[in-house]
Design an enzyme around this catalytic site. Structure first.
Site, PDB file in Angstrom:
ATOM      1  N   ARG A 112       0.839  -1.203  -0.053  1.00  0.00           N
ATOM      2  CA  ARG A 112      -0.019   0.001  -0.087  1.00  0.00           C
ATOM      3  C   ARG A 112       0.913   1.254   0.038  1.00  0.00           C
ATOM      4  O   ARG A 112       1.795   1.179   0.664  1.00  0.00           O
ATOM      5  CB  ARG A 112      -0.763  -0.053   1.026  1.00  0.00           C
ATOM      6  CG  ARG A 112      -1.887   1.235   1.476  1.00  0.00           C
ATOM      7  CD  ARG A 112      -3.184   0.763   0.591  1.00  0.00           C
ATOM      8  NE  ARG A 112      -4.054   1.662   0.950  1.00  0.00           N
ATOM      9  CZ  ARG A 112      -4.991   2.101   0.246  1.00  0.00           C
ATOM     10  NH1 ARG A 112      -5.030   1.588  -1.137  1.00  0.00           N
ATOM     11  NH2 ARG A 112      -6.212   2.976   0.600  1.00  0.00           N
ATOM     12  N   THR A 390     -10.417  -0.059  -9.543  1.00  0.00           N
ATOM     13  CA  THR A 390      -9.186  -0.618  -8.918  1.00  0.00           C
ATOM     14  C   THR A 390      -9.046  -2.157  -9.629  1.00  0.00           C
ATOM     15  O   THR A 390      -9.949  -2.208 -10.750  1.00  0.00           O
ATOM     16  CB  THR A 390      -9.322  -1.162  -7.440  1.00  0.00           C
ATOM     17  OG1 THR A 390      -9.452   0.067  -6.763  1.00  0.00           O
ATOM     18  CG2 THR A 390      -8.451  -2.216  -6.780  1.00  0.00           C
ATOM     19  N   SER A 461      -7.816   0.914   3.307  1.00  0.00           N
ATOM     20  CA  SER A 461      -8.257   0.402   2.232  1.00  0.00           C
ATOM     21  C   SER A 461      -9.389  -0.536   2.163  1.00  0.00           C
ATOM     22  O   SER A 461      -9.748  -1.060   3.416  1.00  0.00           O
ATOM     23  CB  SER A 461      -7.133  -0.282   1.481  1.00  0.00           C
ATOM     24  OG  SER A 461      -7.407  -0.954   0.356  1.00  0.00           O
ATOM     25  N   GLY A 482     -13.720  -1.647  -6.925  1.00  0.00           N
ATOM     26  CA  GLY A 482     -15.069  -1.304  -6.517  1.00  0.00           C
ATOM     27  C   GLY A 482     -15.147  -0.486  -5.311  1.00  0.00           C
ATOM     28  O   GLY A 482     -16.053  -0.144  -4.742  1.00  0.00           O
TER      29      GLY A 482
END
Ligand code: GLY
Length: 579
Positions: A112, A390, A461, A482
């Site tokens: 991330r 994504t 996230s 999504g």
């Protein structure tokens, strides 16, 4: 073999079938390609890749055929998507990889993005103290220090078998020689691309032609600068990105435009391995992404709540089943707003949120006949303690190693900013922090102090690469894009497969619904019976039919040892293939 594009043509047939199935208390066994199946998965024996882009899937299958394992193939797919699917595939973003080896070992790789050292809590507030989404989405401040290159390099070095340069080769070729633009990319360039890319000359020069129009379906897109950057990584390893010429390009781009990422931020970036969140559901084991994703915790939490109800008996698509799942989702998303953040900065109560006892206490508050308004639901008192922007891909190899990767630039094409001459699109992941507690982000998600901006922190996230095991063996590998809908989309893949006995193609195609506590709205796709929706409104749900959610790319391993895969019929140009 190539996946068939099943649409929801015969949905009513499937619904009838499922309702009859639901009359029995025990979940129906999953059927594989027998004639009662409504939708048919792709079936292969040795290895399989499911991704949002046919070229990237082919890259992964080629690596498997050449003897690479699932991690090798996943890394090659990840690099290829950075070329062929610039809406979300990336070098300038970040994400998560879930891995379950053939021997049953699971691990999660967190790559991330991180807030730069000069980031600060109120950096996205305007002069009046209001959250300014332009700053967090489309300015140079929107970009967090990217993690994808470090994540893929770590995965390849620790769990792969082929050199990184070999895994980069197909992506370099696609970028250098060009590829034919498909319908999905052409459509997205024409819509989101015009909004975010045109404002930046470096980005415009790549994705728009001399006449000012974006590349169209059937035209060839060549990305020479991106090919050069990929070649540098192939020759010098991830240091080219974090310390070398690419780091120079990113730092100069940021310094010249008010961005915060400096060379020290890039040099300090690390991908980290974390212990997956795990849980059990009706005898299956579920492994998913731990914080800084909220996905794993809330998928397990919701499944724990659902275990207190007989969904199979209620039947797929019944108002009662939807009511139970939607109400469970509300409790989970309320907790998300309060407790979830980067575990390196805040203590996330993983055990408490995923405990069966806590789930039971929430289940007892769910009324089948009547909705509890979101305004009455608050984050729980615990025992001590994401437009489809994504992309997800799943890979299984011939030995049974399984990899699920979800990674992103955040919204389509990220910030729209290409760093200097690198050809690399930069993310706008800083919007996933809560700019101001209580103010929704681009996905309508409300966050609290646990997810406030802090230097070197990773934004919360929803990405949920997930692997389900049965009798000690990998059974389902899945995930989805999504935004806030990722968690509920992946949840429905699991519930459709286990409770409603659907095969992987049926579980994928079935219409989806989503509740995220705030706004107090039950979002449904087309395909549910109007009678069901009326019943849900009678219970007090605020039902809204909205565009399709998610794009799952999933692989299921059948009792016969064969691989069954399905790309999402909601997406064009995706592909499940194997050999
Ligand atoms: N950027 C969407 C997510 O990470 O959930």
């Amino acid at each position: 073999m190539i996946t068939t594009r099943f649409c929801q043509l015969s949905w009513s047939v499937m619904l009838c079938f499922s309702l009859v199935q639901g009359a029995s208390a025990a979940p129906s066994p999953v059927s594989y390609g027998v004639e009662t199946d409504t939708f048919h998965p792709v079936k292969e024996q040795h290895g399989m890749v499911a991704s949002v882009d046919a070229l990237a899937t082919q890259v992964g299958v080629d690596i498997l055929k050449q003897g690479g394992n699932a991690v090798d193939a996943a890394v090659a797919v990840g690099f290829a998507l950075a070329v062929t699917h610039p809406q979300a595939g990336n070098l300038g973003g970040g994400g998560f990889m879930m891995l379950r080896t053939a021997s049953g070992r699971t691990t999660a790789i967190d790559f991330r993005e991180m807030a730069p050292a000069r980031a600060s809590r109120d950096m996205f507030l305007d002069a009046n103290g209001n959250a300014d989404s332009k700053r967090s989405l489309t300015s140079h401040l929107a970009t967090g220090t990217p993690g994808s290159v470090a994540g893929f390099a770590l995965a390849a070095q620790k769990y792969g078998t082929l050199p990184l340069s070999r895994l980069l080769a197909p992506a370099i070729k696609l970028a250098r020689d060009g590829f034919v633009v498909n319908e999905a990319l052409a459509d997205d360039l024409n819509t989101y691309g015009k909004e975010v890319l045109l404002a930046h000359p470096n980005s415009k020069a790549i994705f728009f032609k001399a006449d000012g129009a974006p590349y169209q379906k059937g035209e060839k897109l060549v990305q020479k600068n991106l090919a050069h950057s990929l070649s540098l990584i192939a020759k010098q390893g991830p240091d080219a990105f974090y310390k070398g010429a690419i780091a120079d390009q990113i730092a100069s781009e940021m310094a010249a435009n008010g961005g915060l990422i400096g060379k020290a931020d890039l040099a300090a970036y690390r991908a980290v391995e974390r212990k997956p969140v795990s849980g059990s559901y009706r005898g299956y084991e579920v492994f998913s992404m731990p914080p800084p994703s909220s996905g794993g915790i809330h998928i397990v939490q919701i499944l724990n709540i659902l275990e207190n109800f007989d969904l199979a008996k209620m039947g797929f698509g019944s108002a009662d089943a939807i009511q139970v799942v939607a109400e469970a989702e509300k409790y989970a998303y309320a907790d998300r707003s309060e407790y979830l953040g980067d575990p390196d900065f805040v203590k996330v109560p993983v055990q408490a949120l995923t405990s069966k006892a806590y789930a039971k206490s929430l289940a007892q508050q769910i009324d089948l006949a009547k909705v509890r308004p979101s305004s009455e639901i608050k984050p729980g008192k615990l025992a001590p303690y994401e437009s489809n922007q994504t992309t997800h891909f799943s890979v299984v190899d011939s030995k049974g190693n399984a990899v699920a990767v979800t990674y992103t630039l955040n919204t389509n094409f990220g910030s729209g900013i290409v760093a200097g001459n690198s050809g690399i699109l930069m993310n706008n992941e800083m919007d996933d922090f809560s700019a101001k507690p209580g103010t929704p982000n681009v996905y309508g998600l409300v966050g609290g102090e646990a997810n406030a901006v802090q230097p070197a922190k990773r934004p919360l996230s929803s990405m949920s690469p997930t692997i389900v095991a049965k009798d000690g063996k990998t059974w389902l590998v899945t995930g989805s894009p999504g935004g806030s809908r990722i968690i509920t989309t992946v949840l429905q893949m699991v519930v459709n497969s286990i409770d409603f006995g659907m095969n992987v193609a049926e579980a994928t195609a079935a219409p989806r619904f989503h509740h995220q506590w705030l706004p107090d709205q039950l979002r449904v796709e087309k395909g549910f019976s109007p009678d069901t929706l009326r019943l849900l409104e009678t219970k007090g749900q605020h039902v809204k039919v909205q565009p399709a959610m998610g794009s799952t790319q999933s692989i299921m391993i059948g009792p016969d040892g064969m691989l069954y895969g399905a790309s999402d019929p909601r997406t064009v140009d995706d592909l499940t293939a194997g050999y």
